[in-house]
Enzyme design. Structure first.
Site, short mmCIF file in Angstrom:
data_model
loop_
_atom_site.label_atom_id
_atom_site.label_comp_id
_atom_site.label_asym_id
_atom_site.label_seq_id
_atom_site.Cartn_x
_atom_site.Cartn_y
_atom_site.Cartn_z
N GLU A 122 -10.26 -0.63 -4.34
CA GLU A 122 -8.88 -0.26 -4.77
C GLU A 122 -7.91 -1.40 -4.84
O GLU A 122 -8.05 -2.06 -4.05
CB GLU A 122 -8.31 0.99 -3.93
CG GLU A 122 -7.19 1.33 -4.54
CD GLU A 122 -6.37 2.26 -3.60
OE1 GLU A 122 -6.98 3.09 -2.64
OE2 GLU A 122 -5.19 2.65 -4.09
N MET A 264 -9.75 2.81 3.94
CA MET A 264 -9.82 2.92 2.47
C MET A 264 -10.64 4.47 2.32
O MET A 264 -11.65 4.41 2.85
CB MET A 264 -10.41 1.94 1.84
CG MET A 264 -10.66 2.12 0.36
SD MET A 264 -9.29 2.35 -0.72
CE MET A 264 -9.84 3.48 -1.99
N GLU A 265 -10.28 5.12 1.52
CA GLU A 265 -10.72 6.64 1.41
C GLU A 265 -11.93 6.78 0.41
O GLU A 265 -12.25 7.91 -0.09
CB GLU A 265 -9.69 7.53 0.89
CG GLU A 265 -9.31 7.20 -0.82
CD GLU A 265 -7.89 6.10 -0.90
OE1 GLU A 265 -7.82 5.42 -0.16
OE2 GLU A 265 -7.46 6.42 -1.95
N GLU A 299 -7.03 9.13 5.53
CA GLU A 299 -8.13 8.94 4.70
C GLU A 299 -8.85 10.14 4.50
O GLU A 299 -9.57 10.25 3.30
CB GLU A 299 -8.91 7.76 4.99
CG GLU A 299 -8.33 6.34 5.52
CD GLU A 299 -7.56 5.81 4.30
OE1 GLU A 299 -7.59 6.24 3.37
OE2 GLU A 299 -6.54 5.38 4.99
N1 BES Z 1 -5.75 3.81 -0.40
C1 BES Z 1 -5.41 3.25 0.81
C2 BES Z 1 -5.86 1.79 1.05
C3 BES Z 1 -5.39 0.64 0.28
C4 BES Z 1 -4.33 0.06 0.56
C5 BES Z 1 -6.18 0.27 -0.90
C6 BES Z 1 -3.82 -1.12 -0.29
C7 BES Z 1 -5.67 -0.84 -1.79
C8 BES Z 1 -4.54 -1.45 -1.52
C9 BES Z 1 -5.49 3.79 1.94
O1 BES Z 1 -5.57 5.21 1.82
C10 BES Z 1 -4.22 3.57 2.59
O2 BES Z 1 -3.13 4.00 2.59
N2 BES Z 1 -4.38 2.79 3.74
C11 BES Z 1 -3.34 2.49 4.80
C12 BES Z 1 -3.09 3.15 5.90
C13 BES Z 1 -2.40 4.47 5.84
C14 BES Z 1 -2.65 5.40 6.90
C15 BES Z 1 -1.20 4.62 5.43
C16 BES Z 1 -3.55 1.06 4.84
O3 BES Z 1 -4.53 0.48 4.92
O4 BES Z 1 -2.53 0.48 5.56
ZN ZN Z 2 -3.58 6.23 1.32
#
Ligand code: BES
Ligand code: ZN
Length: 763
Positions: A122, A264-265, A299
């Protein structure tokens, strides 16, 4: 260098083709990985037979259409991808490429980290693995075979359910995975390594048993129980609150040290930074435990809000992130204390998102253009996005919100959609003006609500005057007034909520205690108000706005408001006003010191809320109030107030501290966490005194600590305030924990954030 080029939402065109299914084979060797990709491609309309597949830093080995190697005149390759001409309307394309995960330092696509192969796709990493329609509105069924050395990579994982495994030679083995759910390529994942596993299972509400695995570096298996407990709690919560069950036979989580993001989900195969997985009571702080609980849940919740229903394009990012943050906040509130959770979430919003909204990079939660999408994973898209969902929840109420969510899942399961689709599913029977509400998606900067009120004793009437002050956009464009729910109460002298009659028809229709703000300027008349009321406004932070209320009696609200969040907010406002005043040369405000003392001794306030209420707003918050900000003067004002509070309440604080210190409170339940939070808050003030008594307290807390939360905080106090004792304690800490990466990160951050002179040299 690529020239930066903006992408615009208005330019969206649906994909020319779709990829129904894709079979991937990864042959992992030391220096390179060979990726064989077989996919069925269907043209969306019969007119244009040209297909552009994204692909970056790929070495093309072979390209076949329906089994026949393609003539090089029928495709062109550039540094962005592959253009293929004159394809049949439906065909099977076979592409073999070579990639170099060991040399991949961008941490996008497939890379090697600490001996483990893992992916991050992502938003646009998949194009570094193979040529593909790497956009979220192309949803595909993936089958993945991973082949690698059996000894060095005994664990081979991908999305979905495992369908086959075996040997390919004396030394190499394979595992094949099939994910029956369509998904965009950004959710594709692969992991290969030699890992410990911590396993458990979960029986869903319909009786299916799901295998749960957490994979970690060798030797860390016993540090996964908290993460596992959080995962099971999240699964149960999503069933109870949203009626959403998990859908595969297995849920895998892999924790790696060098994962760039928090987590990452990826469908059925989440990848986490080990910080959000590993924890044991000896090495993790309370903050670590809370972080794990919320990120694991976040996630997990994406499985429905993000994976089953995904984004049409990256402008829709808040569709999945804002909604999922809202869901994880509600989960944490239910697992812990709702008021405390709300205070923490709003504090973070005010510190980070309000600052973003005030700066040159302010943007709407749904931007209309971007140059680099990676820069749009922001506090605005996430946290303000979550507040927007929370406002919808307030308008609809819990039942209708749930019905709307059910409708959303029914209507859009398996699709890539827009925020408009979400809103229309949710608000099908809701009386608010949806078009005005949608301005929250397209306008930027934090709106201000200016509040004034007056009481007419003779007629027992209270008039509330609300004025929306709408900042211009970054580019200087005028923006329109918003629509939002404003929770409020009129309080008597003792803090009891007063009765009233509202004669405004448009307002009486709505729930008591919630006004609907929509106009630029509005007067609201309350009748039958028995006494001159104290106004408690934007309770629970019902809307993400800044309230300016000159007549507010924050001292009163800080100790009497029956809304726990507003007690906290009042304390912050009073402290802020006081400090800004001081920075402008005014005397310290006695009202704050007095109110602080009352809150300190108030037995009705639970300890965790109290620990938060008694924290002074940081310099980052002060900076938002002073333009241009004079940082040095703000820092000195901040330090001065800390010290005044400490000197004024030294006796009460030490008595409270000693009392808390005498209790056995080393478990990770909410009560003990609150004891520790309060204990550290008190120690934080007392350490400001920089006298022998406080030094003894810090030393004593450091050396006798039974939890990392206490030990680490005491170490920080020694580092910040007691140069002569700090080094010995730091050495002791280092000796104890030097083999624990995560603890060493904390040690380094104490040194790097020290308040004493000479930080740079010591770092
Ligand atoms: N989908 C995101 C991971 C992500 C973040 C992918 C940035 C690509 C770019 C994941 O679900 C996410 O939001 N992760 C957060 C933590 C969350 C608890 C807010 C993160 O990685 O900081
Ligand atoms: Zn997220």
């Amino acid at each position: 260098m690529k020239k930066p080029e903006a992408t615009y939402l208005k330019d969206y065109v649906p994909p020319s083709h779709s990829i129904e299914w894709c079979e991937l084979e990864f042959d992992i060797f030391d220096e390179k990985t060979i990726v064989k990709n077989t996919m069925e491609i269907t043209a969306s309309d019969k007119v244009d037979a040209t297909l552009f597949l994204n692909g970056e830093d790929l070495e093309l080995l072979s390209l076949k259409c329906n089994g026949v190697e393609m003539d090089t005149r029928n495709y062109v390759k550039n540094d962005r991808g592959l253009k293929i001409f004159s394809l049949p309307a439906k065909c099977t394309v076979h592409i073999a490429t070579v990639i170099y995960p060991k040399q991949n330092t961008r941490l996008e696509g497939l890379y090697l980290s600490g001996g483990i192969y893992c992916t991050q796709n992502e938003p646009e990493g998949f194009r570094r693995i193979t040529y593909f329609l790497d956009r979220p509105d192309n949803m595909t069924v993936f089958t993945t075979t991973v082949i690698a050395d059996r000894k060095r990579f005994p664990i081979l994982l991908s999305n979905g359910n495992m369908i086959e495994k075996g040997c390919v030679s004396d030394t190499r083995h394979f595992v094949r995975w099939h994910d029956p759910f369509v998904k965009p390529s950004y959710l594709f994942a692969l992991v290969a390594g030699d890992l410990d596993v911590f396993s458990d299972s979960f029986v869903t509400s319909s009786g299916r048993s799901v295998e749960l695995n957490i994979y970690v570096d060798k030797g860390n298996g016993h540090r996964c129980s908290y993460a596992m407990r959080s995962l099971k709690a999240a699964m149960a919560w999503d069933e109870k609150e949203y009626g959403r069950e998990y859908d595969l036979d297995v849920y895998n989580i892999v924790a790696v040290d060098s994962f760039n993001m928090g987590a990452m989900e990826n469908k059925g195969l989440n990848i986490f930074n080990s910080h959000y997985v590993l924890a044991d009571e000896e090495h993790a702080t309370d903050q670590d435990f809370m972080g794990i609980e919320s990120v694991i849940a976040h996630e997990y919740f994406h499985n429905w809000t993000g994976n089953r229903i995904t984004c049409r394009d990256w402008f829709q990012l808040t569709l999945k992130e804002g909604l999922t943050v809202f869901r994880d906040q509600c989960f944490s509130a239910d697992m812990n204390s709702p008021v405390v959770q709300r205070i923490k979430d709003v504090k973070m919003l005010q510190q980070r998102q309000f600052a973003e909204d005030a700066g040159p990079t302010a943007h709407p939660i749904k931007p209309d253009h971007y140059i680099e999408i990676n820069n749009f994973y922001t506090a605005t898209v996430y946290e303000k996005g979550a507040e927007v969902i929370r406002m919808l929840h307030a308008f609809l109420g819990p039942e209708k919100f749930r019905e709307g969510m059910d409708r959303y899942f029914i209507l859009f399961d398996g699709q890539a959609v827009r925020t408009e689709d979400f809103i229309s599913a949710l608000t099908q029977d809701c009386s608010i003006d949806i078009e005005q509400f949608k301005l929250w998606y397209t306008q930027e900067r934090t709106p201000i609500l200016s509040v004034d009120g007056s009481y007419d004793a003779k007629n027992r009437e209270y008039t509330l005057r609300l004025t929306q002050i709408i900042p211009k956009s970054v580019e200087g464009k005028e923006q329109k007034p918003y629509l939002y729910p404003l929770r409020f109460a009129l309080l008597d002298e003792g803090g009891k909520e007063l009765d009233f009659l509202l004669d405004d028809n448009s307002q009486t229709k709505h729930k008591e205690g919630v006004l609907i703000v929509s106009k630029e300027q509005e007067n609201i008349l309350f009748k039958n108000v028995a006494v001159c009321p104290k106004l408690s406004i934007n309770r629970g932070f019902s809307a993400p706005v800044k309230v300016i209320f000159k007549k507010a009696d924050y001292g009163f609200l800080m100790s009497h408001d029956s809304d726990g969040f507003n007690r906290y907010e009042a304390a912050q406002m009073l402290a802020l006003q006081n400090m800004i005043g001081m920075a402008e040369g005014k005397e310290e405000d006695g009202r704050f010191i007095e109110a602080f003392g009352k809150a300190l001794s108030d037995k009705r306030i639970d300890l965790m809320s109290k620990a938060l209420i008694l924290e002074l707003p940081g310099v980052d918050m002060l900076m938002q109030e002073q333009k241009p900000a004079e940082i040095e003067s703000l820092v000195s004002v901040y330090e001065k107030l800390l010290k005044t509070v400490a000197v004024t309440y030294k006796d009460v604080m030490s008595e409270m501290y000693e009392q808390l210190n005498g209790m056995d409170s080393s478990s990770i339940d909410a009560e003990d966490m609150a004891y520790r939070a309060m204990k550290n808050r008190l120690l934080g003030y007392l350490a400001e005194l920089e006298d022998d008594y406080a030094k003894e307290l810090c030393l004593n807390q450091y050396y006798n600590a039974t939890t990392m939360t206490e030990r680490l905080f005491a170490l920080k106090m020694l580092e910040d305030h007691y140069a002569d004792a700090a080094q010995k304690a730091l050495n002791d800490f280092y000796d104890k924990y030097s083999s624990y990466t995560l603890v060493m990160n904390k040690y380094l951050s104490i040194i790097a954030s020290s308040k004493r002179d000479g930080v740079l040299e010591r770092v």
